[in-house]
Design an enzyme around this catalytic site. Structure first.
Site: not given
Length: 786
Positions: A247, A497
């Site tokens: 991220e 994810e």
């Protein structure tokens, strides 16, 4: 040269026999975000600032406990692991000082994972930069290198850190993620990506801090890759690739106006400072800051709050001993003063903002620096360096490229970066459920469609009804996958994810044992994953149970980091782990009662012998296995998840459930002889379907293989319908972990299989009749209670 165990052909993963591989993975493990010595889950203050003298050895779990965890995950049907590790774990002691004991521990754990047939890729994980800025990832010395003082982040709100919050037990839901728009993370990411362009005075050891930060991070990744390579038996056999970075966030890059909240800032919660207000409070000035909350219809402004640091600064004082880590800071970079003031962005003598659009364009090209520009330039510059470092050691590494979350991917199609060994690795969460911690079966929002401007009004993005919500999730994931192909080229798509919060509805499930909301949310997410055409996923998350076994008295001592109903994942109030010490294990097969060990249908044989070693072993610690003289040693050396004692208050642990396991322990293709056209599991009707196309008949040693969990598909109570060929259903340990595997030798052309299992109530523990069925099964297996 022998074929690789896993390779890429266009947008498909292939095994050594040429079959299409579907990766059904899990993130392992959530507690790898914080050290074991001292053990400091995010709500613990003691030992928190001992950022240099610590150890991650024992993360994600000890070598002795690895078999328990790997066999458990294998029985859940996972064949892949996203191996979570942090830069801090490797280089916490200072720049270039690697923790070789942790490296060796990692190698030993990976070597054990090899015995279970997992495909593993390494995830250099971070959240909002570092534990000390409210997340995980980078070592503490990186903050000092940037001139920041983590000890004053709380009073200046440079970061909202769990253990410095007035009452950690009341830490607001998901507020940790707002640290991306607070001073500490903004400074660190800006310097990491573009210090040379936007902070040219930040010189340390004769080079810009960008080169120090990026250089050491990439070198740390390469060092671990080198050690794995030198181990000799891990590369490609178990470690198949590397992810770029978890991220990534751009920091201040592209901010059009420091004095205003950017229009594309999606999250506001708690105090929501502008970048200019964050700069001021970071320098000790008080500011009246708007506050926001997240309600049933999304974020809303809830008021204002005075943030008064009373003169404290988030920057290191002028008299700080800068020789601690052996570097030399350039005299032009003054401690005791805001770095942005030193670059003329504001005047600290009168607190006037001078350059509100300082980060709005690339100073070299004068082009507008929006997120797409950032991704194609600053992120890709890093990605190329990271890729070169990894492939210099692991030449065949699969490279998982993860651009900023939900942003437009980099434009790589047809360029030299269109690497055939690359995988698109996006993330997706149902934001409404994640932020509210409620499963709303009545409405949800097409967030991705809104971000891409597909609606004239946000009202049109609202989806009403559970069927529409499930389809909306599937359509969003499909759109994300297709967007990756449009921009990056033809590559596999792997959602690395996705997950749900378990502590929904004020922990209602923990008080009642009713996990209906969790089961519905988990099933909706898997429905989307199975229907979107992706090549697999890694569910977030498995948080481990670590415990010390004592023989006298005979009991287990749980550590602080195991998931429990009180503290969840022990990280920032999150509670997404599929495993918890306070819940019951899912029985593998509560319905199997027949004494008939085999059953035949047409030319196919369904075989499961109750007297075989495989049958006995499959009922191990997670399935309440009998303890006998033959397995006593294994039982004592491999603690069961149902034996460890919990310290959770009785009000949150007296009604344990299965933690919605029936929704994530679900069937899936393992290896397909041909090409998967579609597959899915109808949980409500306990029916699995797979459609494939094959150009050649199955080889004898390479049939299509499907994981069929015994819980849903007990052998004596399941029916199979295939378009052609023969099949078998067996429990075996071909990959080191016992699972029920459906093997199908089919013909050419379009082929279909449908397997009907046993319908069950969702979200609830077994009823009396089901419990009696499971007891009957144990008695037939000559269960012995010690």
């Amino acid at each position: 040269m022998a074929p690789l165990r896993l390779s890429i052909e266009g947008r498909i993963f292939r095994d050594a026999k040429g079959r299409e591989v579907t990766l059904r993975g899990i993130n392992c493990a959530g507690d790898a975000k914080f050290p074991l010595k001292p053990e400091v889950p995010s709500h613990i203050t003691e030992g928190f600032f001992e950022g240099d003298d610590l150890s991650f050895v024992g993360r994600p779990f000890s070598v002795d406990e690895a078999h328990t965890h790997f066999s458990r995950l294998k029985r859940y049907g996972y064949n892949a692991i996203r191996y979570v590790w942090t830069w801090e774990a490797l280089e916490h002691a200072g720049p270039g000082r690697y923790d070789e004991e942790w490296v060796q521990h990692t190698i030993e754990v990976l070597r054990l994972a090899k015995d279970y047939g997992f495909y593993i890729w390494m995830d250099p994980h971070q959240d909002v930069w570092s534990r000390f800025s409210g997340g995980s990832g980078a070592p503490m010395w990186t903050l000092y290198a940037a001139g920041l003082n983590p000890h004053t982040f709380a009073v200046t709100e440079a970061a909202i850190v769990h253990n410095t919050y007035p009452d950690p037990a009341k830490f607001p839901k998901m507020i940790w993620s707002t640290n991306y728009t607070r001073l500490a993370a903004q400074v660190m990411f800006t310097l990491f990506w573009a210090g040379k362009d936007f902070a040219p005075k930040a010189i340390i050891n004769g080079k810009n801090v960008q080169d120090l930060l990026q250089g050491h991070f990439i070198a740390a990744c390469r060092h671990l890759a080198q050690r794995i390579h030198e181990a000799g038996d891990l590369e490609n056999d178990v470690v198949i690739g590397w992810e770029s970075m978890n991220e990534p966030n751009r920091g201040l890059l592209g901010c059009p106006d420091l004095s205003a909240i950017p229009a594309d800032q999606q999250l506001q919660k708690g105090t929501s400072p502008t970048a200019w207000q964050a700069i001021l409070t970071g320098s000790g000035r008080s500011c009246e800051i708007n506050t926001w909350d997240f309600g049933g219809l999304g974020p809303y402004k809830s008021g204002t709050q005075l943030v008064d640091p009373k003169g404290e600064s988030a920057w290191l004082p002028a008299d700080y001993d800068d020789s601690r880590y052996g570097w030399k800071r350039d005299p032009g970079w003054k401690l005791g003063e805001c770095l942005w003031a030193q670059h003329g962005i504001w005047d600290p003598t009168n607190d006037v903002l001078l350059k509100k659009n300082y980060f709005a364009q690339d100073p070299k090209t004068k082009e507008k620096l929006d997120y797409e520009y950032f991704t194609n330039n600053y992120f890709m510059s890093y990605y190329r360096a990271h890729r070169a470092a990894i492939t210099s050691v692991h030449t065949d590494a699969i490279l998982l490229c993860q651009p900023p979350v939900l942003e437009i991917p980099p434009s790589l199609k047809g360029t030299k970066d269109d690497d055939p060994n690359m995988v698109y690795a996006p993330h997706y969460y149902d934001g409404v459920t994640l932020m509210t911690k409620k499963w709303n079966r009545y409405w949800n929002v097409d967030v991705f469609g809104l971000l891409r401007g597909r609606y004239m009004s946000p009202a049109f993005a609202i989806k009403v009804g559970e069927t529409a919500i499930r389809n909306c999730f599937r359509d969003q994931l499909t759109a994300i996958r297709k967007e990756g192909m449009d921009y990056m080229g033809i590559h596999p798509c792997l959602f690395t994810e996705i997950g749900i919060p378990y502590d929904m509805d004020d922990k209602y499930a923990y008080k009642t044992g009713d996990y209906t909301s969790q089961a519905l949310a988990m099933d909706a997410n898997h429905f989307a994953l199975e229907g979107c055409g992706a090549n697999g996923y890694a569910l977030w998350v498995y948080t481990t149970q670590v415990c010390i076994f004592q023989f006298s008295p005979l009991h287990y001592i749980p550590d602080k980091s195991q998931n429990n109903h009180e503290w969840g994942d022990n990280w920032n109030g999150e509670d997404l782990s599929i495993f918890s010490i306070d819940d019951k294990p899912l029985p593998l097969s509560p319905h199997a009662k027949s004494d008939d060990p085999t059953r035949s249908t047409n030319t196919s044989t369904l075989s499961l012998s109750h007297t075989s070693p495989s049958y006995s072993h499959s009922r191990s610690s997670d399935s309440q296995s009998p303890i006998t003289q033959s397995n006593l040693k294994t039982t004592l050396s491999t603690p069961s998840m149902s034996t460890t004692r919990s310290t959770t208050p009785a009000s949150l642990s007296s009604n344990p459930g299965f933690r919605a396991a029936e929704a994530y322990v679900r069937p899936s293709p393992i290896a397909t002889a041909g090409k998967v056209q579609s597959y899915g599991f109808d949980l409500r009707n306990a029916t699995f379907t797979l459609t494939l196309t094959s150009e050649v008949p199955c080889a004898d040693d390479a049939p299509t293989e499907i994981f069929l969990p015994e819980f849903h598909f007990p052998s004596e109570s399941s029916s199979v319908d295939v378009t052609s060929g023969k099949w078998t259903l067996n429990v075996d340990d071909d990959d080191g972990g016992l699972i029920q595997r459906f093997r199908w030798w089919h013909g050419v052309g379009e082929q279909k299989v449908s397997v009907k299992g046993v319908q069950r109530r969702q979200g609830m523990a077994l009823g009396k009749e089901e419990e009696e069925g499971y007891l009957d099964q144990c008695q037939q297996s000559r269960c012995v209670v010690m």
